[in-house]
Motif scaffolding. Structure first.
Motif, PDB file in Angstrom:
ATOM      1  N   PHE A   1       0.942  -1.067   0.100  1.00 21.13           N
ATOM      2  CA  PHE A   1      -0.304  -0.165  -0.102  1.00 21.13           C
ATOM      3  C   PHE A   1       0.996   1.205   0.068  1.00 21.13           C
ATOM      4  N   VAL A   2       0.585   2.415  -0.645  1.00 21.95           N
ATOM      5  CA  VAL A   2       1.098   3.494  -0.838  1.00 21.95           C
ATOM      6  C   VAL A   2      -0.059   4.489  -0.191  1.00 21.95           C
ATOM      7  N   TYR A   3       0.411   5.454   0.567  1.00 20.66           N
ATOM      8  CA  TYR A   3      -0.527   6.248   1.675  1.00 20.66           C
ATOM      9  C   TYR A   3      -0.459   7.783   1.262  1.00 20.66           C
ATOM     10  N   ALA A   4      -1.519   8.432   1.220  1.00 21.86           N
ATOM     11  CA  ALA A   4      -1.416   9.858   0.996  1.00 21.86           C
ATOM     12  C   ALA A   4      -2.413  10.387   1.858  1.00 21.86           C
ATOM     13  N   VAL A   5      -2.549  11.814   1.931  1.00 23.10           N
ATOM     14  CA  VAL A   5      -3.612  12.816   2.500  1.00 23.10           C
ATOM     15  C   VAL A   5      -3.828  13.717   1.376  1.00 23.10           C
TER      16      VAL A   5
ATOM     17  N   ARG B   1      -8.948  14.167   2.723  1.00 16.37           N
ATOM     18  CA  ARG B   1      -9.554  12.806   2.567  1.00 16.37           C
ATOM     19  C   ARG B   1      -8.075  11.879   2.739  1.00 16.37           C
ATOM     20  N   TYR B   2      -8.340  10.475   3.059  1.00 17.12           N
ATOM     21  CA  TYR B   2      -7.180   9.729   3.065  1.00 17.12           C
ATOM     22  C   TYR B   2      -7.310   8.914   1.824  1.00 17.12           C
ATOM     23  N   LYS B   3      -6.274   8.509   1.220  1.00 19.44           N
ATOM     24  CA  LYS B   3      -6.085   7.880   0.164  1.00 19.44           C
ATOM     25  C   LYS B   3      -5.058   6.383   0.348  1.00 19.44           C
TER      26      LYS B   3
END
Length: 253
Positions: free
Chosen positions: A112-116, A121-123
């Motif tokens: 998983f790669v995460y970003a805001v 919103r959380y992606k």
């Protein structure tokens, strides 16, 4: 700096405790140590986007949710899993498939790669680890790569991020982000759609797609101008003058 400017002897004379001569000889070793320290710091230091801590992996996502007393990152992961399922990204072979079913396929890893996002919103995104005056409309194709099928023969064993299908063998069916050929597969898919809409790739610049339109906006089927017929005295990207009959070109770049 001292080495590059011929100051090593002079500086070593004035500041012997700094061992400038010795350090100048070991510059490469020192740089390696600095880079190693940066890597350790990068891996262990918390990451923030728009004031929110961003996890580096699934386990850290669970820890952040527990610390915050919510399940925001887990919901973000679930949304990504649901979208992959909706797009038939994987062919689920179950937890114990017949070895012959995977003949010719290579096992790879996912993460998983995460970003805001700017609006909070959380992606979460699952990624394969393999490796001037024109009137303009801008758009974004959601989950673009998943519109295309992959030709790569690869599979993964679902980890804890996949919840109820953990341990299942998943053959990758769509052009998942991170696969070597996904960019090309998406380009081919997009090109097919544009041709279906009446666009053709410009002979002078293949990344510009054009279609001829009549004065009433209907699509005309006609040959695009050859590269040597383009007026080189003006930029090809300027909007063309309308023809005498009112027809004109539309562009997609």
């Amino acid at each position: 700096y001292a080495r590059d400017h011929g100051l090593v002897d002079e500086w070593d004379k004035y500041w012997p405790s700094l061992h400038i001569k010795k350090n100048a000889r070991n510059t490469k070793k020192i740089l390696r140590q600095i880079n190693a320290a940066k890597i350790v710091s990068y891996k262990n230091s918390p990451v923030y986007m728009y004031g929110h801590q961003v996890p580096r992996n699934h386990q850290q996502a669970l820890e952040i949710d527990r610390a915050n007393g919510n399940n925001a990152w887990q919901q973000s992961e679930k949304m990504e899993r649901d979208q992959l399922k909706e797009y038939d990204t994987f062919i689920d072979k179950g937890p114990n498939p017949n070895a012959r079913e995977l003949a010719g396929y290579k096992k790879i890893n996912l993460h998983f790669v995460y970003a805001v996002k700017h609006d909070g919103r959380y992606k979460s995104r699952i990624v394969a680890a393999e490796l001037n005056e024109l009137q303009v409309w801008q758009t974004d194709v959601g989950n673009a790569y998943l519109e295309a099928f992959t030709k790569e023969k690869v599979y993964v064993i679902a980890g804890p991020e996949f919840a109820e299908i953990r341990g299942h063998v998943l053959v990758i069916n769509k052009a998942l982000y991170g696969l070597k050929s996904s960019g090309l597969r998406w380009y081919e898919r997009f090109a097919d759609v544009l041709r279906g809409m009446g666009f053709d790739s410009c002979p002078a610049e293949p990344e510009i797609w054009m279609r001829a339109c009549a004065s009433d906006g209907s699509i005309l089927k006609q040959q695009l101008p050859k590269p040597n017929s383009v007026n080189t005295k003006r930029s090809f990207f300027e909007p063309p003058d309308r023809m005498k009959d009112g027809s004109y070109y539309e562009y997609i770049a």
